[in-house]
Write a protein that holds these residues in place. Structure first.
Motif, PDB file in Angstrom:
ATOM      1  N   UNK A   1       0.810  -1.219   0.000  1.00 41.88           N
ATOM      2  CA  UNK A   1       0.000   0.000   0.000  1.00 41.88           C
ATOM      3  C   UNK A   1       0.851   1.281   0.000  1.00 41.88           C
ATOM      4  N   UNK A   2       1.845   1.416   0.886  1.00 39.23           N
ATOM      5  CA  UNK A   2       2.642   2.643   0.864  1.00 39.23           C
ATOM      6  C   UNK A   2       3.319   2.871  -0.483  1.00 39.23           C
ATOM      7  N   UNK A   3       3.780   1.803  -1.117  1.00 40.39           N
ATOM      8  CA  UNK A   3       4.410   1.937  -2.428  1.00 40.39           C
ATOM      9  C   UNK A   3       3.399   2.370  -3.468  1.00 40.39           C
ATOM     10  N   UNK A   4       2.202   1.813  -3.379  1.00 36.49           N
ATOM     11  CA  UNK A   4       1.145   2.202  -4.317  1.00 36.49           C
ATOM     12  C   UNK A   4       0.761   3.661  -4.100  1.00 36.49           C
ATOM     13  N   UNK A   5       0.618   4.066  -2.830  1.00 36.21           N
ATOM     14  CA  UNK A   5       0.253   5.447  -2.533  1.00 36.21           C
ATOM     15  C   UNK A   5       1.309   6.413  -3.046  1.00 36.21           C
ATOM     16  N   UNK A   6       2.578   6.053  -2.874  1.00 37.60           N
ATOM     17  CA  UNK A   6       3.649   6.917  -3.376  1.00 37.60           C
ATOM     18  C   UNK A   6       3.595   7.020  -4.886  1.00 37.60           C
ATOM     19  N   UNK A   7       3.324   5.900  -5.541  1.00 34.61           N
ATOM     20  CA  UNK A   7       3.223   5.918  -6.996  1.00 34.61           C
ATOM     21  C   UNK A   7       2.047   6.787  -7.454  1.00 34.61           C
ATOM     22  N   UNK A   8       0.919   6.675  -6.747  1.00 36.50           N
ATOM     23  CA  UNK A   8      -0.240   7.509  -7.086  1.00 36.50           C
ATOM     24  C   UNK A   8       0.104   8.986  -6.914  1.00 36.50           C
TER      25      UNK A   8
ATOM     26  N   UNK B   1      -8.584  12.986 -13.104  1.00 37.73           N
ATOM     27  CA  UNK B   1      -9.755  12.292 -12.556  1.00 37.73           C
ATOM     28  C   UNK B   1      -9.874  10.895 -13.166  1.00 37.73           C
ATOM     29  N   UNK B   2      -9.615  10.793 -14.458  1.00 38.38           N
ATOM     30  CA  UNK B   2      -9.677   9.485 -15.120  1.00 38.38           C
ATOM     31  C   UNK B   2      -8.610   8.545 -14.570  1.00 38.38           C
ATOM     32  N   UNK B   3      -7.439   9.097 -14.258  1.00 40.64           N
ATOM     33  CA  UNK B   3      -6.382   8.270 -13.672  1.00 40.64           C
ATOM     34  C   UNK B   3      -6.802   7.750 -12.302  1.00 40.64           C
ATOM     35  N   UNK B   4      -7.342   8.631 -11.442  1.00 45.67           N
ATOM     36  CA  UNK B   4      -7.804   8.190 -10.132  1.00 45.67           C
ATOM     37  C   UNK B   4      -8.892   7.122 -10.280  1.00 45.67           C
TER      38      UNK B   4
ATOM     39  N   UNK C   1     -10.966   1.501  -9.967  1.00 46.13           N
ATOM     40  CA  UNK C   1     -11.528   0.368 -10.716  1.00 46.13           C
ATOM     41  C   UNK C   1     -10.614  -0.849 -10.630  1.00 46.13           C
ATOM     42  N   UNK C   2      -9.334  -0.613 -10.612  1.00 41.28           N
ATOM     43  CA  UNK C   2      -8.374  -1.704 -10.480  1.00 41.28           C
ATOM     44  C   UNK C   2      -8.547  -2.424  -9.146  1.00 41.28           C
ATOM     45  N   UNK C   3      -9.091  -1.697  -8.152  1.00 42.68           N
ATOM     46  CA  UNK C   3      -9.320  -2.288  -6.828  1.00 42.68           C
ATOM     47  C   UNK C   3     -10.679  -2.964  -6.723  1.00 42.68           C
TER      48      UNK C   3
ATOM     49  N   UNK D   1     -14.888  14.506  -9.468  1.00 44.30           N
ATOM     50  CA  UNK D   1     -14.937  13.044  -9.381  1.00 44.30           C
ATOM     51  C   UNK D   1     -15.701  12.663  -8.128  1.00 44.30           C
ATOM     52  N   UNK D   2     -16.593  11.677  -8.272  1.00 45.70           N
ATOM     53  CA  UNK D   2     -17.316  11.128  -7.127  1.00 45.70           C
ATOM     54  C   UNK D   2     -17.205   9.617  -7.177  1.00 45.70           C
ATOM     55  N   UNK D   3     -16.674   9.034  -6.112  1.00 45.09           N
ATOM     56  CA  UNK D   3     -16.531   7.582  -6.026  1.00 45.09           C
ATOM     57  C   UNK D   3     -17.245   7.098  -4.775  1.00 45.09           C
ATOM     58  N   UNK D   4     -18.101   6.087  -4.919  1.00 40.06           N
ATOM     59  CA  UNK D   4     -18.969   5.654  -3.827  1.00 40.06           C
ATOM     60  C   UNK D   4     -18.693   4.228  -3.399  1.00 40.06           C
TER      61      UNK D   4
END
Length: 454
Positions: free
Chosen positions: A22-29, A49-52, A57-59, A77-80
């Motif tokens: 997770x920390x590596x993913x967060x840093x990459x994001x 927004x499309x990247x986020x 979606x990958x999750x 962007x709204x994600x629920x």
């Protein structure tokens, strides 16, 4: 140093490794976020927004769970993450995708080519506000990935023009005004002392209203060889003398009292004693006067209005026909903007002067210091730094929380970023954030969300 092409390439992280990474993913994001030049007019916010959305979606988020809404050249962007009890109001997380402008010639590094160096990530927006946006996106993705089933629905809302017009913010606030509360990643946060030890954590529960006024005085003018007694520059100078000598009355609310009391213990000395007295009795004139004499405290005690821009005359050899001054006010929460305008009218005491409100400022009151929010934040922060005191805070600057509070939604700045004051370069040159706090930031968001949405 990573290349921009590498940053924008698809993430290559296996499903099995994601939970541990997770920390590596967060840093990459975060790194990839900075690479999007989301400055006003560049049209890059919808792409970010499309990247986020792709990370979510990958999750496991479905297309229907994520809505990107174009507004002009920017977007929201709204994600629920749906809760199990539809009767409960949702918990909303907010942040913003846009950043202020930055010129390459002014920076040591290209502001939109993220660089990890000496324990920091450099780049425009790394602090404001892409750090916590990256943490929120990654945390929400992790909750989905692990199958977390909250009772309350959790909605991530990202605005696209917080640094400029806030049109996207107003649209989001209006649409989601039925939320239980807002958790804002662009407010509050932790302070690390210069000795590397945690100093305090600020829980933002209110912000002063930003409002600009223009005071103008006009005159027929004439030839400069024949001076008159009605010169608008001289008349405006007298107005400015009165304005400069005036102070709005001291004020206090639940938030500022709690903030003062906590600050008094930390600061100590004469300032700490004055803060403690003021927290106990806001009518203590001596304490109010002392605190108002200090730039770091005056904004917590009263509304402030200050002249910021001056203009007058039209020719070197002509009597001025017009003289104006712009006055910037930071208004105590809950005080009506029109009442401040009326007070300024009394202060300047010149019937020939006109006062105009610039644009359409929005005011809001402070949010209540809810026990569930305070408890959740305290638990999460103290898991990172045992015993660290949580200090309620009123911000002098404006955030997206403003529009939610104005519609009656309690809003709290709960940034997960801890950093030294000397490292704070938001809106400035060579903006940066420390890398070593990412794991703790993710833990903080995870803890707060699970406590409040359970």
């Amino acid at each position: 140093m990573m290349t921009t092409a590498a940053l924008l390439a698809p993430l290559a992280v296996t499903t099995a490794a994601r939970a541990a990474a997770d920390p590596a993913l967060a840093k990459q994001v975060l790194l990839r976020s900075v690479a999007f030049k989301t400055v006003e007019g560049e049209g890059q916010v919808p792409k970010l927004a499309a990247y986020y959305a792709s990370v979510l979606k990958d999750a496991g988020f479905k297309d229907a769970d994520i809505v990107i809404t174009p507004i002009g050249e920017t977007a929201t962007l709204a994600a629920t993450l749906k809760g199990s009890d539809p009767k409960l109001k949702p918990i909303v997380m907010i942040g913003h995708m846009d950043v202020v402008a930055a010129e390459r010639k002014d920076w040591t590094r290209d502001p939109f080519v993220p660089v990890e160096e000496n324990g920091y990530i450099f780049g425009r927006g790394s602090e404001d506000n892409k750090y916590d946006v990256a943490m929120m996106v990654t945390s929400l993705a992790q909750l989905k990935r692990e199958g977390f089933a909250p009772r309350r629905t959790i909605i991530l809302l990202l605005s696209g023009d917080e640094e400029t017009q806030m049109a996207t913010t107003r649209a989001l606030a209006e649409k989601y005004k039925g939320a239980e509360l807002v958790l804002n990643g662009d407010g509050g946060g932790g302070v690390i002392g210069e000795d590397g030890k945690p100093a305090m954590y600020l829980l933002q529960a209110g912000e002063k209203t930003y409002a600009d006024f223009e005071i103008a005085i006009t005159d027929p003018g004439g030839h400069s060889s024949a001076p008159t007694a009605t010169n608008p520059i001289y008349r405006l100078a007298k107005v400015l003398d009165r304005l400069g000598a005036y102070q709005f009355p001291p004020m206090a609310n639940e938030l500022t009292k709690a903030s003062m009391l906590a600050g008094s213990r930390r600061i100590g000395g004469e300032a700490g004693a004055a803060m403690a007295r003021y927290a106990a009795n806001p009518k203590d004139a001596e304490a109010a006067a002392y605190l108002s004499s200090k730039p770091e405290f005056i904004g917590q005690v009263r509304t402030t209005c200050v002249a910021t821009m001056l203009s007058g005359g039209h020719a070197l050899n002509a009597l001025p026909q017009r003289a104006t001054v712009s006055v910037n006010c930071r208004i105590f929460p809950g005080v009506a903007i029109d009442s401040v305008k009326a007070e300024l009218t009394k202060v300047i005491a010149d019937d020939s002067a006109t006062i105009t409100t610039i644009d359409k400022p929005t005011g809001s009151d402070a949010s209540p210091l809810r026990k569930d929010v305070t408890a959740a934040v305290t638990k999460a922060v103290q898991a990172r730094y045992p015993g660290l005191e949580i200090t309620p805070n009123m911000s002098a600057g404006a955030t997206d929380s403003l529009y939610f509070r104005a519609l009656g939604v309690p809003s709290y700045g709960v940034s997960s970023l801890f950093m030294k004051s000397s490292d704070g370069f938001a809106h400035g040159l060579n903006e940066r954030v420390p890398v070593d706090g990412i794991a703790g930031a993710l833990g903080q968001w995870d803890s707060v969300l699970k406590a409040i949405a359970k």
